[in-house]
Design a protein around this motif. Sequence first.
Motif, mmCIF file in Angstrom:
data_model
loop_
_atom_site.group_PDB
_atom_site.id
_atom_site.type_symbol
_atom_site.label_atom_id
_atom_site.label_comp_id
_atom_site.label_asym_id
_atom_site.label_seq_id
_atom_site.Cartn_x
_atom_site.Cartn_y
_atom_site.Cartn_z
ATOM 1 N N MET A 149 96.548 60.289 114.488
ATOM 2 C CA MET A 149 95.945 59.163 113.751
ATOM 3 C C MET A 149 94.431 59.353 113.687
ATOM 4 N N PRO A 150 93.834 59.091 112.537
ATOM 5 C CA PRO A 150 92.380 59.295 112.428
ATOM 6 C C PRO A 150 91.585 58.300 113.271
ATOM 7 N N ARG A 151 90.458 58.782 113.783
ATOM 8 C CA ARG A 151 89.532 57.921 114.546
ATOM 9 C C ARG A 151 88.310 57.656 113.699
ATOM 10 N N LEU A 152 87.781 56.455 113.802
ATOM 11 C CA LEU A 152 86.541 56.130 113.092
ATOM 12 C C LEU A 152 85.687 55.232 113.967
ATOM 13 N N THR A 153 84.434 55.071 113.568
ATOM 14 C CA THR A 153 83.535 54.207 114.329
ATOM 15 C C THR A 153 83.047 53.087 113.427
ATOM 16 N N ILE A 154 83.182 51.860 113.914
ATOM 17 C CA ILE A 154 82.717 50.698 113.151
ATOM 18 C C ILE A 154 81.751 49.915 114.024
ATOM 19 N N ASP A 155 80.523 49.772 113.569
ATOM 20 C CA ASP A 155 79.479 49.113 114.364
ATOM 21 C C ASP A 155 79.458 49.659 115.793
ATOM 22 N N GLY A 156 79.609 50.960 115.920
ATOM 23 C CA GLY A 156 79.514 51.607 117.231
ATOM 24 C C GLY A 156 80.788 51.562 118.039
ATOM 25 N N ARG A 157 81.830 50.895 117.539
ATOM 26 C CA ARG A 157 83.102 50.836 118.281
ATOM 27 C C ARG A 157 84.071 51.860 117.691
ATOM 28 N N THR A 158 84.645 52.655 118.548
ATOM 29 C CA THR A 158 85.570 53.683 118.068
ATOM 30 C C THR A 158 86.994 53.131 118.100
ATOM 31 N N VAL A 159 87.723 53.446 117.040
ATOM 32 C CA VAL A 159 89.098 52.938 116.961
ATOM 33 C C VAL A 159 89.969 53.978 116.257
ATOM 34 N N GLN A 171 90.281 53.429 102.266
ATOM 35 C CA GLN A 171 91.258 53.752 103.309
ATOM 36 C C GLN A 171 90.708 54.795 104.269
ATOM 37 N N VAL A 172 91.149 54.704 105.498
ATOM 38 C CA VAL A 172 90.774 55.701 106.500
ATOM 39 C C VAL A 172 91.788 56.837 106.402
ATOM 40 N N MET A 173 91.336 58.032 106.060
ATOM 41 C CA MET A 173 92.275 59.143 105.874
ATOM 42 C C MET A 173 92.065 60.265 106.884
ATOM 43 N N LYS A 174 90.824 60.401 107.388
ATOM 44 C CA LYS A 174 90.616 61.496 108.347
ATOM 45 C C LYS A 174 89.585 61.078 109.394
ATOM 46 N N ASP A 175 89.487 61.865 110.426
ATOM 47 C CA ASP A 175 88.573 61.587 111.540
ATOM 48 C C ASP A 175 87.118 61.540 111.111
ATOM 49 N N GLY A 176 86.331 60.739 111.844
ATOM 50 C CA GLY A 176 84.882 60.872 111.762
ATOM 51 C C GLY A 176 84.156 59.892 110.864
ATOM 52 N N MET A 177 84.860 58.973 110.212
ATOM 53 C CA MET A 177 84.171 58.005 109.355
ATOM 54 C C MET A 177 83.281 57.105 110.220
ATOM 55 N N VAL A 178 82.061 56.851 109.757
ATOM 56 C CA VAL A 178 81.162 55.948 110.489
ATOM 57 C C VAL A 178 80.818 54.786 109.555
ATOM 58 N N VAL A 179 81.181 53.573 109.971
ATOM 59 C CA VAL A 179 81.063 52.390 109.112
ATOM 60 C C VAL A 179 80.114 51.385 109.758
ATOM 61 N N LEU A 180 79.296 50.753 108.921
ATOM 62 C CA LEU A 180 78.391 49.713 109.423
ATOM 63 C C LEU A 180 78.655 48.387 108.706
ATOM 64 N N VAL A 181 78.875 47.355 109.479
ATOM 65 C CA VAL A 181 78.999 46.001 108.939
ATOM 66 C C VAL A 181 77.761 45.202 109.365
ATOM 67 N N ASP A 182 77.361 45.419 110.602
ATOM 68 C CA ASP A 182 76.160 44.752 111.125
ATOM 69 C C ASP A 182 74.932 45.559 110.670
ATOM 70 N N ASP A 183 74.485 45.291 109.436
ATOM 71 C CA ASP A 183 73.479 46.147 108.824
ATOM 72 C C ASP A 183 72.709 45.310 107.796
ATOM 73 N N ASP A 184 71.413 45.527 107.653
ATOM 74 C CA ASP A 184 70.582 44.704 106.766
ATOM 75 C C ASP A 184 71.029 44.792 105.311
ATOM 76 N N GLU A 185 71.359 46.005 104.878
ATOM 77 C CA GLU A 185 71.773 46.169 103.479
ATOM 78 C C GLU A 185 73.091 45.422 103.214
ATOM 79 N N VAL A 186 74.009 45.514 104.192
ATOM 80 C CA VAL A 186 75.296 44.821 104.061
ATOM 81 C C VAL A 186 75.064 43.304 104.066
ATOM 82 N N ARG A 187 74.210 42.856 104.966
ATOM 83 C CA ARG A 187 73.919 41.408 105.036
ATOM 84 C C ARG A 187 73.334 40.903 103.724
ATOM 85 N N ALA A 188 72.428 41.695 103.134
ATOM 86 C CA ALA A 188 71.814 41.280 101.860
ATOM 87 C C ALA A 188 72.889 41.188 100.776
#
Length: 540
Positions: free
Chosen positions: A1-11, A65-82
Amino acid sequence: MPRLTIDGRTVEVEAGTNLIEAAAAAGVQIPHYCYHPRLSIVGQCRMCLVKIEGMPKLQTGCTTQVMKDGMVVLVDDDEVRAAQEGIMEFLLINHPLDCPICDQAGECGLQDYSFKHGQAFSRFEYAEKRTYSGKERIPLGSEVVLNMNRCIQCTRCVRFTEEISRTGELGLFQRGARTEIGVFPGKELSNELSTCVVDICPVGALTSTRFRFAERVWNLDKIPSLCSGCDVGCNITIEHRRGVVRRYKPRTNPAVNDHWMCDFGRSTFGRSAGSRLTVPTVIRDDGRRAAVSWKEALDAAIERLGRAEAEEIAILATGCVTTEEAFLLSRLAEALGTTNKSVLREVDRKREIPNPVGGVSGDEATPNRRGAELAGLHPGDQRLRADELVERDGASQCRVLVIADGDPGSRLHAPEVVERLRRSSSLIVIGWADSPLAAVADIVLPAASHVERDGTFVNSQYRLQRANKAFPSPTGVRSSLAIVGELLGSFKEDWSGLNEQAVFARLAEHVGAFSGLTFDTIPAEGIGLQMVAGGAPDSA
Ligand code: SF4
Ligand code: SF4
Ligand code: FES
């Protein structure tokens, strides 16, 4: 199963999981309106924008969709908040902001996200908001009312009727800023699941005719339980204020009702508000009914049961009894030496609730006929079984007939059935509704209603689930378990004074289908009995 990081949390998630679900698995919330886990993905509200490392622009979390390892996602981010603030600003330009009189207030996606992701001002200075004049309260069918001014055009309701109920009554009409939701000409929203569109509408555009203006939602206490409208066994929350039930809402259980429940089931919330039995009564020798103490009523019942020959006694329950109540009724029959103990099967229209594993259907009017049979109230070949008593003249052969009564609307309350059951020399009714049957009983023992007791039900798929007590019974009323326990205790002392947990423990000792289970460890989503019994539960 692919692993990714979202706001610094790996899942780690299944390949193909979208970012909203992956973030939820990591404990991060991505706000969204149009996405719903059981509907097709349309990516149109833009509320779920996130930043993905290596991509030049923000992306929608619902469509990525998450398809492979290594995706890094930010939700807690100024651009996202704007971006979130911008979407909220657009949505609120035309929204009426009538929260003080809106039924959705308190459970509204627009309110919640305004608070979390919005801003305290708007840069738009429109002289007039866009309004849909005359479309503030359009009945879409008998259950649902549309206020078009509040709609944010997420299309969840349209997709629901296309993909879940498969009835296709709703559509999007007009274009651009004038786009509106409506029913197709000549149609109305009349499918059996229609009120589910109210649940999934993220704002107050769709409201339930049964609940409109009945209560502010923050005043409601919410208790997880089960619908008792049929044998599908939908998981619900009972929502009440100080003992007055205001509505039932579906509680998610992918193995049973998923996110849904039927309109009929919702309508049953009012059953317990009907006329109640609150004091034990006995018909005296002069033929008059008298309110008596519990001791006097129970002594009278015990005395009649003690005087009758075993085979002149019959015990009849409806499928509204809990499994634990049925088990005690069965033990009472055993203690009295009678084999006449049965549960009434009440066939009703077929109801079907879709879920990801093929759906659940049921065609009985009561929630627990199967649990009652497993607990010992077999249909069997006994002389005075349910159909003999209800459909034929069996009651005339009874010296004492004990009936654990059902909900209002039970077949037991039909005039011809009441007349047949009344042919018993003594009729003892344990129930909560001031029913036509209770009105003619010699002894009436007022019991807790279905929202006032704990217990278990076994649904049409032999799934054991827990129904929970929402609030206490009125003063003077006892649980059926306590009442039957007291009757049983007078014939077999070691069976008196047991609570649900203790009765269930004895049930698990006696009946193979429940072996190894305990009342308090039944999982929230229930448990399939055949897996526990290692065979067809009917044969247990
Ligand atoms: S009525 Fe509600 S569910 Fe339907 S499109 Fe409008 S906001 Fe969405
Ligand atoms: S399908 Fe049955 S259990 Fe589910 S909500 Fe409808 S009546 Fe209740
Ligand atoms: S939830 Fe992603 S665009 Fe609406």
